[in-house]
Design an enzyme around this catalytic site. Structure first.
Site, short mmCIF file in Angstrom:
data_model
loop_
_atom_site.label_atom_id
_atom_site.label_comp_id
_atom_site.label_asym_id
_atom_site.label_seq_id
_atom_site.Cartn_x
_atom_site.Cartn_y
_atom_site.Cartn_z
N LYS A 130 -10.28 -66.27 23.99
CA LYS A 130 -11.62 -67.23 23.59
C LYS A 130 -11.07 -68.54 23.77
O LYS A 130 -9.35 -68.99 22.96
CB LYS A 130 -12.41 -66.68 22.28
N PRO A 188 -2.49 -63.94 24.07
CA PRO A 188 -1.47 -63.83 23.47
C PRO A 188 -1.24 -63.98 22.76
O PRO A 188 -2.53 -63.74 21.54
CB PRO A 188 -1.17 -65.10 23.60
N VAL A 189 -0.58 -62.92 21.22
CA VAL A 189 -0.43 -62.99 20.23
C VAL A 189 -0.22 -63.52 19.08
O VAL A 189 0.69 -64.33 19.75
CB VAL A 189 0.51 -61.44 20.05
N GLY A 233 -1.98 -66.54 18.59
CA GLY A 233 -2.12 -67.55 19.80
C GLY A 233 -3.15 -68.26 19.38
O GLY A 233 -3.62 -69.21 19.81
N GLY A 277 -7.00 -62.98 19.75
CA GLY A 277 -6.55 -60.98 20.63
C GLY A 277 -6.88 -60.02 19.60
O GLY A 277 -7.35 -59.31 20.12
N GLY A 278 -6.04 -60.21 18.33
CA GLY A 278 -6.44 -59.14 17.43
C GLY A 278 -7.87 -58.52 17.38
O GLY A 278 -9.12 -58.16 16.90
N SER A 279 -9.05 -59.86 16.96
CA SER A 279 -10.34 -60.12 17.61
C SER A 279 -11.20 -59.26 18.71
O SER A 279 -11.75 -58.23 18.34
CB SER A 279 -11.10 -61.41 17.11
N ALA A 280 -10.50 -59.71 19.81
CA ALA A 280 -10.48 -58.96 21.21
C ALA A 280 -10.23 -57.12 20.91
O ALA A 280 -11.94 -56.76 21.23
CB ALA A 280 -10.02 -59.79 21.48
N ASP A 329 -14.49 -63.68 14.06
CA ASP A 329 -14.23 -63.69 15.35
C ASP A 329 -14.15 -63.03 16.55
O ASP A 329 -14.97 -62.49 17.49
CB ASP A 329 -12.95 -64.45 16.23
#
Length: 299
Positions: free
Chosen positions: A10, A95-96, A98, A102-105, A137
């Site tokens: 996002k 991206p980590v 970033g 990414g973690g939420s995804a 998120d």
């Protein structure tokens, strides 16, 4: 049997941040746009919960139960009285650390994949409820498209978007901690009356009309000064993107990824080339949005 779910990154086209609440969180007016950089999470039955990861920056991803994908599996299993006995494999492309969720995804993807694998048949409302427990998120990663997040960002209202928007993302040499950026926001605003966060009507209209020029005039991020305070080199990246012809540039979420809105895909490619040559970032990607949220790809 295994199930694979694809989930997007996002960009926050607006991130309005209120003062710290008694619980330590901040009220937000957070306009999310899902863009075409994706992680894929594959879940397979196993004797015990296990997490593996491949792809760029995979070495930075925690592989224990603090990983949001693991936490999602544990949460869904707990609600259904079963053991979270799965192997979660994350194929990383977002991206980590970033500022692109990414973690939420991965949490949203693991939740949807485990629901399909176990046949728990959770309702959309239940899935969103678990997502909100996991993080601010995570609900948007499940929903995708475009949405206004209020509260901590977890209360979503989907938004109409009149076309595709082309973006360039410049990844920084190191990450930024989201809690650290919020702490810096609190430090920078200490003694200042912070207004209640409100979505920009100009920005919502620009999204609905699919007008990149109008959107460029309305994008904003209240966390950007805090991110720049902790990572001053990001100003060089923002300047390089602007010089390359970006309609607008801003720090994505809590950073440190910087996001540049382009007029069209051709302009995005030229901006990306200029950013690569600038020496101000580690790597550059292009993507467009909106795109769908977490989607089951195969079982």
């Amino acid at each position: 049997m295994s199930v694979t779910v694809r989930v997007p990154a996002k960009v926050n086209v607006q991130l309005a941040v209120g003062a710290a609440r008694p619980d330590g969180f901040h009220d937000l007016a957070n306009v999310f746009l899902a863009v075409g950089l994706h992680d894929e999470v594959t879940v397979t039955p196993a004797e015990e919960l296990r997490v593996t990861c491949s792809g760029p920056d995979a070495g930075q991803v925690p592989l224990d139960r603090t990983n949001l994908a693991a936490r999602a599996a544990i949460a869904l299993a707990g609600r259904n009285g079963i053991e979270p006995a799965v192997h979660l494999h994350i194929a990383k492309d977002i991206p980590v650390a970033g500022g692109m969720a990414g973690g939420s995804a991965d949490g949203a993807a693991a939740l949807l994949a485990c629901d399909a694998l176990w046949g728990t048949h959770a309702s959309r409302a239940e899935l969103l409820d678990i997502c909100a427990e996991l993080g601010s998120d995570v609900p948007f990663s499940l929903v995708g498209g475009a949405a206004l997040g209020t509260g901590r960002g977890e209360k979503l209202r989907t938004l109409d978007v009149g076309g595709d928007f082309s973006w360039v993302f410049a990844m920084a040499e190191r990450g930024l901690s989201t809690p650290a950026v919020f702490r810096e926001f609190d430090r920078l605003t200490e003694g200042i009356v912070v207004p209640e966060p409100v979505a920009s009507e100009q920005l919502l209209d620009a999204l609905a009309e699919g007008d990149p020029q109008a959107l460029a005039a309305a994008v904003s991020n209240d966390l950007q000064p805090a991110a720049l305070s902790l990572f001053p080199e990001l100003a060089d990246t923002l300047a390089a993107g602007s010089a390359a012809g970006a309609l607008a540039g801003l720090v994505s979420g809590s950073g440190p990824t910087t996001a540049f809105l382009a007029r069209d895909p051709g302009s995005a490619a030229k901006i990306a080339d200029a950013l690569r040559d600038s020496g101000t970032c580690r790597t550059v990607r292009t993507a467009s949005g909106p795109v769908p949220g977490a989607t089951v790809m195969g079982a």
